[in-house]
Design a protein around this motif. Sequence first.
Motif, PDB file in Angstrom:
ATOM      1  N   ILE A  92       0.860  -1.177   0.000  1.00 28.76           N
ATOM      2  CA  ILE A  92       0.000   0.000   0.000  1.00 28.76           C
ATOM      3  C   ILE A  92       0.903   1.237   0.000  1.00 28.76           C
ATOM      4  N   PRO A  93       0.751   2.123  -0.978  1.00 29.03           N
ATOM      5  CA  PRO A  93       1.661   3.265  -1.091  1.00 29.03           C
ATOM      6  C   PRO A  93       1.510   4.264   0.050  1.00 29.03           C
ATOM      7  N   ASP A  94       2.562   5.074   0.227  1.00 28.04           N
ATOM      8  CA  ASP A  94       2.577   6.190   1.173  1.00 28.04           C
ATOM      9  C   ASP A  94       2.454   5.757   2.628  1.00 28.04           C
ATOM     10  N   SER A  95       2.902   4.546   2.947  1.00 28.75           N
ATOM     11  CA  SER A  95       2.865   4.100   4.338  1.00 28.75           C
ATOM     12  C   SER A  95       4.109   4.597   5.074  1.00 28.75           C
ATOM     13  N   ALA A  96       4.034   4.610   6.390  1.00 31.00           N
ATOM     14  CA  ALA A  96       5.192   5.015   7.190  1.00 31.00           C
ATOM     15  C   ALA A  96       6.343   4.024   7.017  1.00 31.00           C
ATOM     16  N   GLY A  97       5.996   2.737   6.901  1.00 33.20           N
ATOM     17  CA  GLY A  97       7.041   1.738   6.659  1.00 33.20           C
ATOM     18  C   GLY A  97       7.767   2.000   5.351  1.00 33.20           C
ATOM     19  N   GLY A  98       7.010   2.383   4.331  1.00 30.96           N
ATOM     20  CA  GLY A  98       7.615   2.715   3.046  1.00 30.96           C
ATOM     21  C   GLY A  98       8.506   3.938   3.134  1.00 30.96           C
ATOM     22  N   LYS A  99       8.097   4.902   3.959  1.00 25.72           N
ATOM     23  CA  LYS A  99       8.895   6.107   4.148  1.00 25.72           C
ATOM     24  C   LYS A  99      10.230   5.761   4.817  1.00 25.72           C
ATOM     25  N   GLY A 100      10.182   4.921   5.850  1.00 28.90           N
ATOM     26  CA  GLY A 100      11.419   4.510   6.516  1.00 28.90           C
ATOM     27  C   GLY A 100      12.343   3.773   5.574  1.00 28.90           C
ATOM     28  N   ARG A 101      11.776   2.892   4.763  1.00 27.80           N
ATOM     29  CA  ARG A 101      12.599   2.160   3.793  1.00 27.80           C
ATOM     30  C   ARG A 101      13.217   3.112   2.784  1.00 27.80           C
ATOM     31  N   ALA A 102      12.472   4.136   2.390  1.00 22.89           N
ATOM     32  CA  ALA A 102      12.981   5.103   1.413  1.00 22.89           C
ATOM     33  C   ALA A 102      14.212   5.840   1.940  1.00 22.89           C
ATOM     34  N   TYR A 103      14.218   6.163   3.218  1.00 31.83           N
ATOM     35  CA  TYR A 103      15.408   6.791   3.798  1.00 31.83           C
ATOM     36  C   TYR A 103      16.605   5.858   3.704  1.00 31.83           C
ATOM     37  N   CYS A 104      16.401   4.585   4.025  1.00 33.11           N
ATOM     38  CA  CYS A 104      17.486   3.600   3.923  1.00 33.11           C
ATOM     39  C   CYS A 104      17.963   3.478   2.475  1.00 33.11           C
ATOM     40  N   ASN A 105      17.007   3.424   1.542  1.00 33.63           N
ATOM     41  CA  ASN A 105      17.351   3.309   0.128  1.00 33.63           C
ATOM     42  C   ASN A 105      18.177   4.496  -0.352  1.00 33.63           C
ATOM     43  N   LYS A 106      17.864   5.680   0.175  1.00 31.01           N
ATOM     44  CA  LYS A 106      18.596   6.874  -0.229  1.00 31.01           C
ATOM     45  C   LYS A 106      20.071   6.755   0.157  1.00 31.01           C
ATOM     46  N   LEU A 107      20.341   6.265   1.351  1.00 31.17           N
ATOM     47  CA  LEU A 107      21.728   6.087   1.779  1.00 31.17           C
ATOM     48  C   LEU A 107      22.458   5.083   0.893  1.00 31.17           C
ATOM     49  N   PHE A 108      21.787   3.984   0.549  1.00 30.01           N
ATOM     50  CA  PHE A 108      22.414   2.981  -0.309  1.00 30.01           C
ATOM     51  C   PHE A 108      22.639   3.531  -1.713  1.00 30.01           C
ATOM     52  N   SER A 109      21.716   4.364  -2.184  1.00 30.76           N
ATOM     53  CA  SER A 109      21.860   4.977  -3.502  1.00 30.76           C
ATOM     54  C   SER A 109      23.091   5.876  -3.548  1.00 30.76           C
ATOM     55  N   LEU A 110      23.301   6.645  -2.489  1.00 34.20           N
ATOM     56  CA  LEU A 110      24.486   7.492  -2.421  1.00 34.20           C
ATOM     57  C   LEU A 110      25.759   6.653  -2.412  1.00 34.20           C
ATOM     58  N   GLU A 111      25.749   5.552  -1.652  1.00 28.62           N
ATOM     59  CA  GLU A 111      26.935   4.692  -1.577  1.00 28.62           C
ATOM     60  C   GLU A 111      27.299   4.113  -2.937  1.00 28.62           C
ATOM     61  N   ARG A 112      26.298   3.764  -3.731  1.00 25.93           N
ATOM     62  CA  ARG A 112      26.570   3.224  -5.067  1.00 25.93           C
ATOM     63  C   ARG A 112      27.261   4.270  -5.947  1.00 25.93           C
ATOM     64  N   LYS A 113      26.898   5.532  -5.784  1.00 29.04           N
ATOM     65  CA  LYS A 113      27.506   6.609  -6.560  1.00 29.04           C
ATOM     66  C   LYS A 113      28.979   6.783  -6.193  1.00 29.04           C
ATOM     67  N   TRP A 114      29.333   6.449  -4.951  1.00 22.96           N
ATOM     68  CA  TRP A 114      30.687   6.690  -4.449  1.00 22.96           C
ATOM     69  C   TRP A 114      31.547   5.440  -4.436  1.00 22.96           C
ATOM     70  N   LYS A 115      31.072   4.385  -5.066  1.00 21.04           N
ATOM     71  CA  LYS A 115      31.744   3.089  -4.972  1.00 21.04           C
ATOM     72  C   LYS A 115      33.203   3.150  -5.418  1.00 21.04           C
ATOM     73  N   LYS A 116      33.512   3.935  -6.431  1.00 21.58           N
ATOM     74  CA  LYS A 116      34.866   3.956  -6.989  1.00 21.58           C
ATOM     75  C   LYS A 116      35.740   5.049  -6.382  1.00 21.58           C
ATOM     76  N   LEU A 117      35.208   5.776  -5.411  1.00 25.52           N
ATOM     77  CA  LEU A 117      35.991   6.823  -4.762  1.00 25.52           C
ATOM     78  C   LEU A 117      36.991   6.224  -3.776  1.00 25.52           C
ATOM     79  N   SER A 118      38.004   6.989  -3.440  1.00 27.51           N
ATOM     80  CA  SER A 118      38.920   6.568  -2.381  1.00 27.51           C
ATOM     81  C   SER A 118      38.188   6.621  -1.052  1.00 27.51           C
ATOM     82  N   HIS A 119      38.757   5.966  -0.049  1.00 27.34           N
ATOM     83  CA  HIS A 119      38.113   5.947   1.260  1.00 27.34           C
ATOM     84  C   HIS A 119      37.997   7.352   1.847  1.00 27.34           C
ATOM     85  N   GLU A 120      39.020   8.178   1.614  1.00 30.98           N
ATOM     86  CA  GLU A 120      38.990   9.545   2.133  1.00 30.98           C
ATOM     87  C   GLU A 120      37.906  10.360   1.431  1.00 30.98           C
TER      88      GLU A 120
END
Length: 324
Positions: free
Chosen positions: A142-170
């Motif tokens: 069911i769209p627009d649920s609070a559970g979906g909102k929480g998952r979206a925050y987690c997904n956003k962090l993972f999306s950013l990490e994928r963009k930075w995969k080839k960067l140095s650790h620093e």
Amino acid sequence: MRMGIALSRSNMSNWVIQCAYSWLKPLYERMKKQLVTYEIIMSDETTHQCNKEKGRKPSSKSYFWMHRNGECEGAPIILFQYTRTRAGEHARKFLEGFSGYLISDAYTGYEKVDNITRCLCWTHLRRYYKEAIPLDSRKKEIPDSAGGKGRAYCNKLFSLERKWKKLSHEERKQKRIEQSIPVLNAFFWWAKSIKTNQESLNKALKYTLNHKEYFQNFLLDGRIPLSNNLSEIAIRPVAIARKNYLFSDTPKGAEANALIFSIIETAAANNLDPYEYLVHIFKSLPNVNFNETPELLDDYMPWSDKLPENCHTNKQKINDPEGS
């Protein structure tokens, strides 16, 4: 049986145990000594049944622990440990000498490990929110649920990490400070503001807020992974094998299983053919005086460049133009 010789299961089991203790355990101990020198270790645990633990019923839960290094330090080392219980003292003793970042789920037993900074798995947290998303009669979210909102925050962090995969650790650490922190601030503010009677959502929110500090510790070092997925992947073969062999009969058999899983999974993670590697080990080590000179075992580690060519997988040979 393959040679037309009838062997009892007890004989074969005893041979496996003897070989594990005589030839695999020295390698295991050498690997463990190397593992605790790293700055990042990833851990997980799963249940195991041992029928003849003294003073316990056969149905009692025992455990396999798994400890491994991350992707940023050295060759892969994946070690399993059998224990009677899930007490955190087992993790503390195994990881004695380790000082660094420990990636795991939120199990409180890991609090007993000295000199660590705990970093919790965001994939684990994401599952809590996914389980809190309500479904309609067709099992669709069911769209627009609070559970979906929480998952979206987690997904956003993972999306950013994928963009930075080839960067140095620093560079990755700096990107996290610039872009992940705003996401974290918004997420924790949102989690604190939600009021609900939904049990699964309350569980996710409580898990989030109770471990807020540990969920933010990935900001401390660009090498720290956002999830403990490598551990879950490494421990999966144990869970699959358990469905087939069901249990260990004795503690010695369970401990031998842990040694065997350790050598096989570490070999596979280092692009070796586990069977050929074991053949090489069992042929060679009886003629090596490693008890007096443990350094001799270094030539037999799964990452050693002195292993024979047939120990390596075809995939590695194809990808390695030097044929090493």
